[in-house]
Motif scaffolding. Structure first.
Motif, short mmCIF file in Angstrom:
data_model
loop_
_atom_site.label_atom_id
_atom_site.label_comp_id
_atom_site.label_asym_id
_atom_site.label_seq_id
_atom_site.Cartn_x
_atom_site.Cartn_y
_atom_site.Cartn_z
N SER A 110 0.86 -1.19 0.00
CA SER A 110 0.00 0.00 0.00
C SER A 110 0.89 1.23 0.00
O SER A 110 2.09 1.13 0.33
CB SER A 110 -0.90 0.02 1.25
N CYS A 111 0.31 2.37 -0.33
CA CYS A 111 1.10 3.60 -0.20
C CYS A 111 1.29 3.92 1.27
O CYS A 111 2.27 4.53 1.66
CB CYS A 111 0.42 4.75 -0.94
N TRP A 112 0.32 3.49 2.09
CA TRP A 112 0.52 3.67 3.54
C TRP A 112 1.84 3.01 3.94
O TRP A 112 2.66 3.61 4.64
CB TRP A 112 -0.67 3.07 4.32
N ASN A 115 4.86 4.94 2.60
CA ASN A 115 5.13 6.14 3.40
C ASN A 115 5.74 5.77 4.75
O ASN A 115 6.71 6.37 5.19
CB ASN A 115 3.84 6.94 3.60
N HIS A 136 -1.31 13.83 4.51
CA HIS A 136 -2.14 12.64 4.75
C HIS A 136 -1.71 11.94 6.05
O HIS A 136 -0.54 11.98 6.45
CB HIS A 136 -1.99 11.68 3.57
N SER A 138 -1.04 9.01 6.68
CA SER A 138 0.07 8.06 6.57
C SER A 138 1.42 8.77 6.65
O SER A 138 2.41 8.20 7.15
CB SER A 138 -0.03 7.27 5.26
N ASP A 179 1.99 16.35 0.48
CA ASP A 179 1.10 15.73 -0.50
C ASP A 179 1.23 16.52 -1.81
O ASP A 179 1.46 17.73 -1.77
CB ASP A 179 -0.37 15.86 -0.04
N SER A 183 -5.69 15.59 0.04
CA SER A 183 -6.84 14.72 -0.18
C SER A 183 -8.14 15.27 0.37
O SER A 183 -9.20 14.95 -0.15
CB SER A 183 -6.57 13.34 0.40
N ASP A 208 4.03 12.98 -1.85
CA ASP A 208 3.08 11.87 -1.92
C ASP A 208 2.05 12.24 -2.98
O ASP A 208 1.22 13.13 -2.78
CB ASP A 208 2.41 11.66 -0.56
N SER A 210 -0.40 10.43 -4.32
CA SER A 210 -1.49 9.45 -4.41
C SER A 210 -2.71 9.98 -5.17
O SER A 210 -3.35 9.24 -5.91
CB SER A 210 -1.91 9.00 -3.01
N HIS A 211 -3.04 11.26 -4.96
CA HIS A 211 -4.20 11.83 -5.66
C HIS A 211 -3.79 12.58 -6.93
O HIS A 211 -4.62 13.28 -7.51
CB HIS A 211 -4.98 12.76 -4.75
N THR A 239 0.14 5.74 -4.82
CA THR A 239 -0.66 4.53 -4.63
C THR A 239 -1.03 3.89 -5.97
O THR A 239 -1.11 4.58 -6.98
CB THR A 239 -1.95 4.87 -3.84
N LYS A 242 -5.74 4.02 -6.50
CA LYS A 242 -6.65 5.08 -6.93
C LYS A 242 -6.69 5.09 -8.46
O LYS A 242 -7.25 4.17 -9.05
CB LYS A 242 -6.22 6.42 -6.31
C1 LIG Z 1 -2.33 11.23 0.07
C2 LIG Z 1 -2.49 9.77 0.39
N1 LIG Z 1 -1.39 9.05 0.69
C3 LIG Z 1 -1.47 7.75 0.97
C4 LIG Z 1 -2.68 7.09 0.97
C5 LIG Z 1 -2.72 5.63 1.30
O1 LIG Z 1 -2.81 4.92 0.11
P1 LIG Z 1 -3.06 3.34 0.14
O2 LIG Z 1 -4.53 3.15 0.09
O3 LIG Z 1 -2.35 2.83 -1.06
O4 LIG Z 1 -2.45 2.84 1.40
C6 LIG Z 1 -3.84 7.77 0.65
C7 LIG Z 1 -5.14 7.07 0.66
O5 LIG Z 1 -6.16 7.54 1.06
C8 LIG Z 1 -3.75 9.16 0.35
O6 LIG Z 1 -4.84 9.87 0.07
#
Ligand SMILES: Cc1ncc(COP(=O)(O)O)c(C=O)c1O
Length: 395
Positions: A110-112, A115, A136, A138, A179, A183, A208, A210-211, A239, A242
């Motif tokens: 996961s991106c979590w 991170n 975020h 994470s 970020d 988000s 990050d 992700s979005h 991530t 998404k």
């Molecule tokens: C900015 C950001 N980073 C990381 C994540 C975590 O991503 P993942 O669902 O791949 O763990 C999210 C998910 O909501 C996010 O919005």
């Protein structure tokens, strides 16, 4: 059996219900997409998913996932360095590095996890991490986990970032964390200023995205591409859950030395299984599809502008921004949840966010637009918003 914990938590969630802030899970009965089947509701329009390009149910992505499942089975039953690395992981990581414009990339479940694995493994007491206040969860947790000194600057306040960089002169490594797209507010990091400040103070920039991956920039390569800064960001995390197929997974991209070091030291990499083959195969197909279809990113932008304009016409005031995250501030958490329930009654699935996801008093409805939405979909959603806005006295 000890019953104390369950009793205490049960009482707290009962209080959430009384206060109207309890999160009810909605169960979907089919694939994610612009319209889904929801248990007990039938078909509803989705204005709440991160499936920005509509790839979650794209045949090419499903075929990529199935082919990888057939070829490699369910998984490696091991972490990467023991016997859990597939040629497919290498192929996906090369594609991700190419997409975001770095020398190398490393996938995580996961991106979590990506991170969480970054600051704790590359920084220690001699270093400083400087983080935007609206980053975020994470990133916030990843910073809490590491031994470096911590500085948090008010959201997008470049003077405060400059000051934090001045005050931490002398530290071995300063890592500026942001970020790419925030988000909850849907605004974009002031990346040109961040990069300039980081260069001035010899700091490292971590974005990050992700979005932003698949969303920003003419070819969906992210925040750096949006600002013409490909190659200027030191480390990108993002991530696969998404825009890039919507399954799960994340990655860290950057210089080969950083990625190789993460293979050696990053704990979510060393002590947790690899990305499952089906997920990796689907993500690889998603990256290929994105590279071949920049027009989908343009369509996402058009849909976003259209929806923002229509919501404004009917009396809502979406927060400023030009990303497909379109939040409407409503104040109290219970108000956001009531608004979301009324919209669902009218066939539109859009989630209300309140404390602790966002600060007290800033609860909101967060709309998310997809390239897969048609004009009819967006008109249907905005008509539901118009009616609910009148019913609840929001417009
Ligand atoms: C900015 C950001 N980073 C990381 C994540 C975590 O991503 P993942 O669902 O791949 O763990 C999210 C998910 O909501 C996010 O919005």
């Amino acid at each position: 059996m000890n019953e104390g914990l369950a009793r205490r938590l049960g009482a707290e969630t009962a209080r959430f219900r009384e206060e109207g802030v309890y999160k009810r899970l909605n169960h979907l009965e089919g694939p994610q997409g612009p319209r889904v089947r929801m248990e007990g509701r039938g078909e509803v329009l989705v204005l709440s998913s991160n499936d920005y390009l509509g790839l979650a149910s794209r045949p090419e992505v499903i075929a990529g996932a199935k082919a990888a499942l057939d070829r490699h089975g369910a998984g490696t039953a091991s972490v990467r360095f023991i016997c859990g690395t597939l040629a497919l992981h290498r192929e996906l990581e090369a594609a991700l590095a190419r997409l975001v414009g770095t020398a190398a990339a490393l996938t995580y479940v996961s991106c979590w996890a990506a991170n969480e694995g970054l600051p704790a493994s590359v920084l220690d007491e001699e270093d400083v991490v400087i983080s935007d206040a609206l980053n975020h969860a994470s990133i916030i947790d990843s910073v809490r986990l590491c031994r470096a000194q911590r500085r948090v600057f008010p959201h997008s306040d470049m003077a405060a970032l400059d000051e934090a960089l001045r005050e931490t002169r002398g530290a071995r490594t300063r890592l500026v964390a942001t970020d790419g797209v925030f988000s909850m507010d849907g605004d974009t990091a002031r990346l040109p200023d961040i990069v300039e400040l980081a260069r001035k103070h010899d700091a490292v920039v971590w974005v990050d995205d992700s979005h932003a991956t698949g969303v920003l920039g003419p070819r969906g390569r992210g925040t750096a591409e949006h600002y013409g800064l490909i190659g200027e960001v030191d480390v990108v995390t993002s991530t696969l859950g998404k825009a890039l197929g919507g399954a799960a997974g994340g990655f860290t991209a950057g210089p080969a030395e950083v990625v190789d070091y993460l293979v050696q030291r990053s704990r979510p990499q060393l002590f947790s299984n690899a990305l499952p083959p089906a997920v990796a195969g689907g993500a690889l197909a998603a990256v290929g599809w994105l590279e071949a279809h920049p027009e989908a990113v343009a369509r996402l932008g058009e849909n976003t502008r259209y929806c923002r304009a229509r919501l404004s016409e009917i009396g809502f005031r979406p927060m400023e921004g030009d990303t497909p995250i379109v939040p409407i501030l409503l104040g109290e958490t219970s108000k956001a949840i009531r608004c979301s329930e009324r919209l669902l009654d009218r066939g539109v699935f859009v989630t209300g966010f309140g404390y602790p996801v966002v600060p007290q008093g800033t609860a909101r409805i967060r709309c998310q637009i997809s390239a897969a939405h048609t004009r009819e979909d967006l008109d249907f959603a905005c008509e539901a918003f118009r009616k609910v806005g009148v019913e609840l006295g929001l417009t």
